[in-house]
Design a protein around this motif. Structure first.
Motif, PDB file in Angstrom:
ATOM      1  N   GLY A  91       0.892  -1.208  -0.085  1.00  0.00           N
ATOM      2  CA  GLY A  91       0.179  -0.011  -0.026  1.00  0.00           C
ATOM      3  C   GLY A  91       0.920   1.276  -0.008  1.00  0.00           C
ATOM      4  N   LEU A 125      -0.319   3.362  -3.049  1.00  0.00           N
ATOM      5  CA  LEU A 125      -0.920   4.665  -2.838  1.00  0.00           C
ATOM      6  C   LEU A 125       0.075   5.887  -2.765  1.00  0.00           C
ATOM      7  N   SER A 135      -1.260   9.066  -4.647  1.00  0.00           N
ATOM      8  CA  SER A 135      -1.687  10.383  -3.806  1.00  0.00           C
ATOM      9  C   SER A 135      -1.023  11.620  -4.528  1.00  0.00           C
ATOM     10  N   ILE A 188      -7.254   9.731  -1.729  1.00  0.00           N
ATOM     11  CA  ILE A 188      -6.766   8.730  -1.214  1.00  0.00           C
ATOM     12  C   ILE A 188      -6.868   8.239   0.288  1.00  0.00           C
ATOM     13  N   SER A 195      -9.131   5.086   1.508  1.00  0.00           N
ATOM     14  CA  SER A 195      -8.487   4.310   2.553  1.00  0.00           C
ATOM     15  C   SER A 195      -9.375   4.033   3.487  1.00  0.00           C
ATOM     16  N   SER A 229      -4.906  -0.471   3.062  1.00  0.00           N
ATOM     17  CA  SER A 229      -5.432   0.772   3.303  1.00  0.00           C
ATOM     18  C   SER A 229      -4.911   1.487   4.379  1.00  0.00           C
ATOM     19  N   GLY A 253      -2.427   3.783   3.156  1.00  0.00           N
ATOM     20  CA  GLY A 253      -2.859   4.858   2.579  1.00  0.00           C
ATOM     21  C   GLY A 253      -3.465   6.093   3.515  1.00  0.00           C
ATOM     22  N   SER A 287      -1.299   9.680   3.585  1.00  0.00           N
ATOM     23  CA  SER A 287      -2.121  10.895   3.402  1.00  0.00           C
ATOM     24  C   SER A 287      -2.114  11.982   4.918  1.00  0.00           C
TER      25      SER A 287
END
Length: 547
Positions: free
Chosen positions: A137, A141, A145, A153, A157, A187, A190, A194
């Motif tokens: 991930g 991700l 992103s 994202i 997630s 997930s 992510g 983020s």
């Protein structure tokens, strides 16, 4: 005006920033629950072989192991009252009819799918698969992103974590459970990436460190929630559902988190970025300042970031110059060692002979003073010294566990808690240290590389615990030695305390304290005083580099 000054003009330390920190921090409460969930959902209770179906009524004694304790993976072939020839020992066999468990404290995936004896490796594999999800991930991700934005994202997630985590609570088989746990880890990567990026890109320089540590304390608080939930919900499926369902609410709340201004401008959405900035200014009580902002001013303030974004850099640039090669190699060892050793202790709490729920509370509580001491140490002793000391002390405490017998659980617990606190400090230091060591043009690449290494360490740790079948001291020997190796590698990293953030690869070479300064030019002779008016050029050292 720089972008930081632009943010200050709309009050970068106003109520909006604290609202964003709260919205980003609340879901982190649940991150600790998922990271450490298998401590309770995969707990292994006392167990023994079921007697054969034709066993006569009455007790069926168990064979004794090397330490004089009843065997949990073998049973007698013949009934206890069977007459055997003189000198013949009673034969034993594996548990052909399953196991009986002491389930007074609840059930787990171990009791439901019999993950004991020869199948006990599957329990460790499940945690490694979860960590592999965070690794994949982070790689996938992170790029998405940068392409589609931080907010999509983050929201996606949250939704994936809620769906896959809740689905794991209804898994019909172990294979389905493992697949869904992989998606949980995927997930979570992510969410982490983020959250970190949005926190950094929305906070002022002065608030950045404080808010980062503040969000870290949400994770610490989550470690207190988990044992309480596990005690209240002893059935693993209900516990799995309880820690996953709240992310549906976090998915809805994420719509209040605004997209990064920097990302919007760099992606050609400057008009939308201007509208968001004006809304933030009004929210913070600076409506007039927000109305004065113009599209041209916004683009001008981010001109440097736009020019840097157009340059193409790759993973190979982390090894381009001698100093960067040393930094990348040493940081990689430090990140791997920290993740490797941290999860060896965090996921091994049931090995210390202390109440599982109480020990998890203590493990969470040690993070509070550890992170506070880390802030003081980084501010006064420096990042370099802090990182070296924390890893060396962690390695020493893990190795010391080898020499403490199992009948001294209190001493073993003290060593484990101390080591876990040191490794938490190492994590806190590395996040800041890494961002300061890598220049702006490859900082995200360097952080991504670090994320891969620490995930590899956390993914390998559960599998390494299986080596305990060779001898009980082998896992701690490997974990402790790796932590010492990471601390030794950190000795070769430069200090960044009070140093300006490097913007380019050349900046790293210029301010590196390991770069040898040339000797100063000799004083001119008196008779050549006329020619001595020229000012000799000085090298650009740490104190001369423009900030």
């Amino acid at each position: 005006m720089t972008f930081s000054s632009l943010m200050d003009s709309v009050n970068s330390r106003g109520p909006f920033q604290f609202l964003v920190a709260l919205l980003l921090g609340l879901p982190i409460l649940g991150m600790a629950n998922h990271n450490l969930l298998q401590i309770f959902t995969a707990a292994t209770p006392a167990h023994h072989c079921r007697p054969p179906p034709n066993a006569s009524a009455g007790p069926w004694p168990l064979p004794l192991g090397p330490l004089g304790r009843p065997e949990s993976c073998l049973r007698f072939v013949h009934p206890p009252n069977a007459s055997l020839p003189n000198g013949t020992r009673a034969a034993t066999e594996p548990c052909l009819d399953g196991w009986a468990y002491n389930s007074s404290s609840g059930d787990s995936i171990v009791t439901e799918w019999d993950l004991v004896c020869d199948a006990n490796k599957l329990k460790e594999m499940a945690q490694s698969v979860f960590m592999a999800g965070t690794l994949v991930g982070g790689i996938v991700l992170g790029g998405l992103s940068d392409r589609f934005g931080r907010k999509p994202i983050l929201s996606g997630s949250y939704l994936l974590l809620a769906a896959s985590g809740s689905g794991a609570a209804f898994s019909p088989s172990f294979a389905v459970y493992v697949v869904l746990r992989f998606l949980c880890g995927f997930s979570m990567a992510g969410v982490t990436l983020s959250t970190v990026i949005l926190n950094v890109e929305w906070m002022s320089t002065q608030l950045r460190a404080v808010m980062t540590v503040g969000i870290g304390y949400f994770y610490t608080a989550g470690q207190f929630l988990l044992p309480g939930l596990a005690y209240a919900l002893p059935q693993w499926r209900w516990l799995q559902l309880a820690v996953s369902a709240p992310f549906f609410a976090f998915f809805l709340l994420s719509w209040w988190v605004p997209e990064s201004i920097r990302w919007m401008v760099l992606s050609g959405k400057s008009l939308k970025a201007l509208k968001v900035l004006r809304w933030v200014a009004a929210f913070n009580g600076r409506k007039e300042a927000g109305e004065k902002l113009s599209l041209e001013e916004l683009k001008m303030d981010l001109q440097k970031e736009i020019s840097l974004a157009k340059a193409n850099y790759s993973m190979a640039d982390l090894f381009r110059t001698p100093v960067l090669r040393r930094v990348t190699f040493c940081l990689s060892l430090a990140w791997f060692a920290t993740g490797f050793a941290y999860y060896s202790l965090a996921m091994g709490v049931e090995d210390f002979g202390v109440n599982l729920y109480l020990l998890q509370v203590i493990f969470g509580g040690v993070d509070i003073p550890a992170k506070f001491i880390t802030i003081l140490s980084m501010s006064y002793l420096g990042r370099h010294t802090t990182e070296v000391i924390t890893l060396l002390l962690a390695g020493a405490s893990i190795l010391a566990l080898i020499f403490v017998p199992a009948d001294l659980p209190a001493l073993r617990t003290v060593l484990a808690v101390f080591g876990k606190g040191c490794l938490s400090s190492s994590f806190s230091c590395l996040f800041l240290y890494t961002s300061e060591l890598y220049p702006t043009v490859i900082r995200q690449t360097g952080m991504g590389m670090s994320n891969v290494l620490t995930r590899l360490g956390s993914m390998t740790a559960p599998l390494m615990r299986i080596t305990g079948e060779l001898h009980p001291f082998v896992p701690n020997l490997i974990f402790g030695a790796t932590a010492l190796l990471g601390g030794g590698a950190s000795l070769f990293l430069p200090e960044t305390l009070n140093q300006p953030l490097p913007e380019t690869i050349e900046d790293v070479e210029a301010w590196s304290p390991h770069k040898k300064e040339p000797e100063p030019e000799p004083e001119p002779e008196p008779e050549a005083e006329k020619d001595s008016q020229r000012i000799p050029l000085q090298p650009c050292g740490p104190d001369l580099h423009p900030s």
